[in-house]
Design a protein around this motif. Structure first.
Motif, mmCIF file in Angstrom:
data_model
loop_
_atom_site.group_PDB
_atom_site.id
_atom_site.type_symbol
_atom_site.label_atom_id
_atom_site.label_comp_id
_atom_site.label_asym_id
_atom_site.label_seq_id
_atom_site.Cartn_x
_atom_site.Cartn_y
_atom_site.Cartn_z
ATOM 1 N N ASP A 115 0.855 -1.193 0.000
ATOM 2 C CA ASP A 115 0.000 0.000 0.000
ATOM 3 C C ASP A 115 0.893 1.245 0.000
ATOM 4 O O ASP A 115 1.772 1.393 0.851
ATOM 5 C CB ASP A 115 -0.872 -0.035 1.268
ATOM 6 C CG ASP A 115 -1.782 1.179 1.348
ATOM 7 O OD1 ASP A 115 -1.842 1.946 0.371
ATOM 8 O OD2 ASP A 115 -2.412 1.362 2.406
ATOM 9 N N SER A 117 -0.122 4.390 0.292
ATOM 10 C CA SER A 117 -0.722 5.605 0.858
ATOM 11 C C SER A 117 0.079 6.182 2.025
ATOM 12 O O SER A 117 0.221 7.400 2.141
ATOM 13 C CB SER A 117 -2.177 5.345 1.256
ATOM 14 O OG SER A 117 -2.250 4.243 2.095
ATOM 15 N N ALA A 146 -4.479 6.402 -6.679
ATOM 16 C CA ALA A 146 -4.590 6.577 -5.216
ATOM 17 C C ALA A 146 -3.601 7.639 -4.752
ATOM 18 O O ALA A 146 -3.917 8.488 -3.902
ATOM 19 C CB ALA A 146 -4.311 5.239 -4.519
ATOM 20 N N ILE A 150 -4.339 11.471 -2.902
ATOM 21 C CA ILE A 150 -3.730 11.955 -1.647
ATOM 22 C C ILE A 150 -3.111 13.343 -1.873
ATOM 23 O O ILE A 150 -3.275 14.248 -1.062
ATOM 24 C CB ILE A 150 -2.672 10.944 -1.147
ATOM 25 C CG1 ILE A 150 -3.367 9.649 -0.717
ATOM 26 C CG2 ILE A 150 -1.863 11.520 0.022
ATOM 27 C CD1 ILE A 150 -2.442 8.495 -0.452
#
Ligand code: SF4
Length: 348
Positions: A115, A117, A146, A150
């Motif tokens: 991930d 993020s 993604a 952000i």
């Protein structure tokens, strides 16, 4: 009995086994007799080869051969194994769009499940600029949207730029192609965020774009601003060591996606025009040991651009990029030093 590694022993990558089985099934319908499958992996994924081969044998009636030669990119398809196979599954890289030779190849990109993020969020404070370009390797391209969200939530304008025709996805860069960092779109970026591990790709992006690059490693969540001063000092030392060279050997790789014979010819012509001796060396796999027999004062590399950089200390003489060679000859200024890239149309 030795237990075969299973894919669950490294769940951080997606080996797309269903797509592999489906493709074999499709081919078996058009073929009388057993399907012959070739498997090719980069060095870091070879540990999965036996497990994947055994899964294919278990789930299908295919006969499986594994390429054991070194492989570092989609530029390096195992041509012999392609000849012997109905299909070659090439793991770990996106296609390079090399035309007909890829007809019998299915690229399994082996995307990362990490991930991104957390690392992106951590990178935001290091990016005060307004317009940010995002760059990554194929292992993380599916997470670019993604990452965009952000950054946009943090008030940034985001550009994910298309590279040239050797690049499969917007935002993707290779160790030999940073075109997504210096395309027309990218001109509008104030800085770049690179998602991935290692420093070679972001160094290439920073030098080719002349813009600041912040790196975010999704595996460790480390973030840092790239500093390529040490890299430039190392390259300066290599160029300096070749300054008095009289005899050059020019390396040409016969690998499908690295072959740059026209470039090698032009380097040889330039060397001769400056009164130097210059010889062209043809080879498939380039390694420091193979160079020991050739008593050159310096080598000029036209094969994978990473070769001159990654292993430079292990060669018996300085290994220059084509651009560094021009500096040695006095045909290029130091401040015009750029990374060597294999761009669209750059191969013969
Ligand atoms: S030439 Fe080098 S950097 Fe480019 S795809 Fe091949 S292995 Fe990767």
């Amino acid at each position: 009995m030795t237990e075969l590694p299973t894919l669950t022993s490294d769940s951080s990558y997606d080996f797309e086994m269903k797509a592999v089985f489906d493709e074999i099934e499709k081919i078996s319908k058009t073929k009388n007799g057993r399907v012959v499958v070739g498997l090719q992996f980069p060095e870091g994924l070879k540990k999965h080869a036996l497990g994947i081969a055994s899964l294919i044998e278990e789930k299908t009636s295919a006969e499986v051969y594994i390429s054991a030669d070194p492989c570092f990119g989609a530029c390096d398809l195992d041509m012999r194994l392609i000849e012997k196979s109905d299909i070659l599954f090439h793991f770990g890289h996106a296609e390079l769009k090399q035309g007909a030779i890829e007809n019998k190849v299915k690229f399994i990109e082996t995307r990362s499940k990490a991930d991104v993020s957390k690392a992106i969020a951590a990178a935001v404070p290091l990016l005060p600029e307004q317009t940010i370009g995002i760059l990554t390797t194929v292992q993380h391209v599916h997470q670019l949207e993604a990452a965009r969200k952000i950054l946009e939530d943090a008030g940034k304008t985001v550009i994910i730029s298309n590279g040239d025709s050797r690049i499969a996805y917007p935002g993707q860069i290779l160790g030999c192609n940073f075109s997504a960092a210096h395309s027309d779109d990218s001109e509008n970026c104030d800085a770049f965020l690179y998602i991935g591990s290692g420093q070679f790709h972001p160094i290439g992006a920073a030098i080719s774009s002349k813009k600041r690059v912040v790196c975010a490693d999704p595996f460790t969540a480390d973030v840092f601003e790239l500093n390529y001063r040490k890299f430039l000092m190392q390259r300066s030392a290599v160029i300096g060591n070749a300054a008095d060279a009289e005899t050059f050997c020019i390396i040409v790789s016969t690998k499908n996606g690295q072959y740059r014979k026209t470039l090698a010819d032009s380097i040889q012509n330039k060397a001769k025009a400056h009164g130097k001796d210059a010889f062209i060396l043809f080879m498939d796999f380039v390694s420091p040991d193979q160079m020991l027999s050739f008593k050159a004062d310096a080598f000029v590399n036209t094969a994978c651009p990473r070769l001159a950089i990654d292993d430079s200390g292990r060669y018996p003489a300085p290994v220059l990029t084509p651009q560094e060679f021009e500096i040695v000859l006095g045909e290029r200024e130091w401040e015009d030093l750029v990374m060597d890239e294999i761009l669209e149309g750059g191969q013969d």
